[in-house]
Motif scaffolding. Structure first.
Motif, PDB file in Angstrom:
ATOM      1  N   ALA A 103       0.828  -1.205   0.000  1.00 33.58           N
ATOM      2  CA  ALA A 103       0.000   0.000   0.000  1.00 33.58           C
ATOM      3  C   ALA A 103       0.863   1.256   0.000  1.00 33.58           C
ATOM      4  CB  ALA A 103      -0.917   0.000   1.218  1.00 33.58           C
ATOM      5  N   HIS A 104       2.091   1.163   0.502  1.00 34.74           N
ATOM      6  CA  HIS A 104       2.975   2.320   0.560  1.00 34.74           C
ATOM      7  C   HIS A 104       3.741   2.542  -0.740  1.00 34.74           C
ATOM      8  CE1 HIS A 104       2.745   1.524   5.011  1.00 34.74           C
ATOM      9  NE2 HIS A 104       2.386   2.784   4.911  1.00 34.74           N
ATOM     10  N   PRO A 126       2.926   2.644  -4.050  1.00 33.02           N
ATOM     11  CA  PRO A 126       2.454   3.660  -5.011  1.00 33.02           C
ATOM     12  C   PRO A 126       2.667   5.088  -4.516  1.00 33.02           C
ATOM     13  CG  PRO A 126       0.827   1.934  -4.785  1.00 33.02           C
ATOM     14  CD  PRO A 126       1.864   1.683  -3.741  1.00 33.02           C
ATOM     15  N   ALA A 127       2.528   5.309  -3.227  1.00 38.23           N
ATOM     16  CA  ALA A 127       2.744   6.647  -2.686  1.00 38.23           C
ATOM     17  C   ALA A 127       4.206   7.058  -2.798  1.00 38.23           C
ATOM     18  CB  ALA A 127       2.296   6.705  -1.231  1.00 38.23           C
ATOM     19  N   ILE A 128       5.103   6.133  -2.543  1.00 43.19           N
ATOM     20  CA  ILE A 128       6.538   6.424  -2.648  1.00 43.19           C
ATOM     21  C   ILE A 128       6.920   6.683  -4.101  1.00 43.19           C
ATOM     22  CG2 ILE A 128       8.841   5.434  -2.356  1.00 43.19           C
ATOM     23  CD1 ILE A 128       7.682   3.929   0.101  1.00 43.19           C
ATOM     24  N   ALA A 158       4.939   7.745  -6.500  1.00 43.61           N
ATOM     25  CA  ALA A 158       4.343   9.021  -6.892  1.00 43.61           C
ATOM     26  C   ALA A 158       5.156  10.197  -6.361  1.00 43.61           C
ATOM     27  CB  ALA A 158       2.906   9.104  -6.390  1.00 43.61           C
ATOM     28  N   LEU A 159       5.645  10.090  -5.143  1.00 36.17           N
ATOM     29  CA  LEU A 159       6.463  11.153  -4.560  1.00 36.17           C
ATOM     30  C   LEU A 159       7.759  11.336  -5.336  1.00 36.17           C
ATOM     31  CD1 LEU A 159       6.782  13.178  -2.257  1.00 36.17           C
ATOM     32  CD2 LEU A 159       7.865  11.363  -0.941  1.00 36.17           C
ATOM     33  N   TYR A 167       6.154   5.386 -14.093  1.00 36.41           N
ATOM     34  CA  TYR A 167       5.151   5.349 -13.027  1.00 36.41           C
ATOM     35  C   TYR A 167       4.001   4.416 -13.406  1.00 36.41           C
ATOM     36  CZ  TYR A 167       1.426   6.837  -9.920  1.00 36.41           C
ATOM     37  OH  TYR A 167       0.401   6.850  -9.022  1.00 36.41           O
ATOM     38  N   ILE A 216       2.942   0.984 -11.439  1.00 35.22           N
ATOM     39  CA  ILE A 216       1.608   0.814 -10.868  1.00 35.22           C
ATOM     40  C   ILE A 216       0.928  -0.405 -11.485  1.00 35.22           C
ATOM     41  CG2 ILE A 216      -0.687   1.871 -10.646  1.00 35.22           C
ATOM     42  CD1 ILE A 216       1.537   3.015  -8.829  1.00 35.22           C
TER      43      ILE A 216
END
Length: 51
Positions: free
Chosen positions: A6-7, A9-11, A13-14, A34, A38
């Motif tokens: 879950a973490h 995609p956030a990493i 994207a950042l 990206y 994903i």
């Protein structure tokens, strides 16, 4: 801190956002990488490599 799926995609994207801010000409490459990441995460391909 444990990084779960879950973490990730956030990493990603950042990191992509920072790269786009620093080097706007990399936009196409960053977006392509990206989307590929994903897609692989969504398909569960990274689990095959135990990541």
């Amino acid at each position: 801190m444990v990084i779960t799926s879950a973490h990730i995609p956030a990493i990603v994207a950042l990191i992509a956002g920072v790269l786009i801010l620093v080097m706007p000409r990399l936009l196409n490459l960053v977006v392509a990488i990206y989307l590929i990441c994903i897609g692989l995460i969504g398909l569960g391909v990274l689990r095959w490599f135990h990541l």
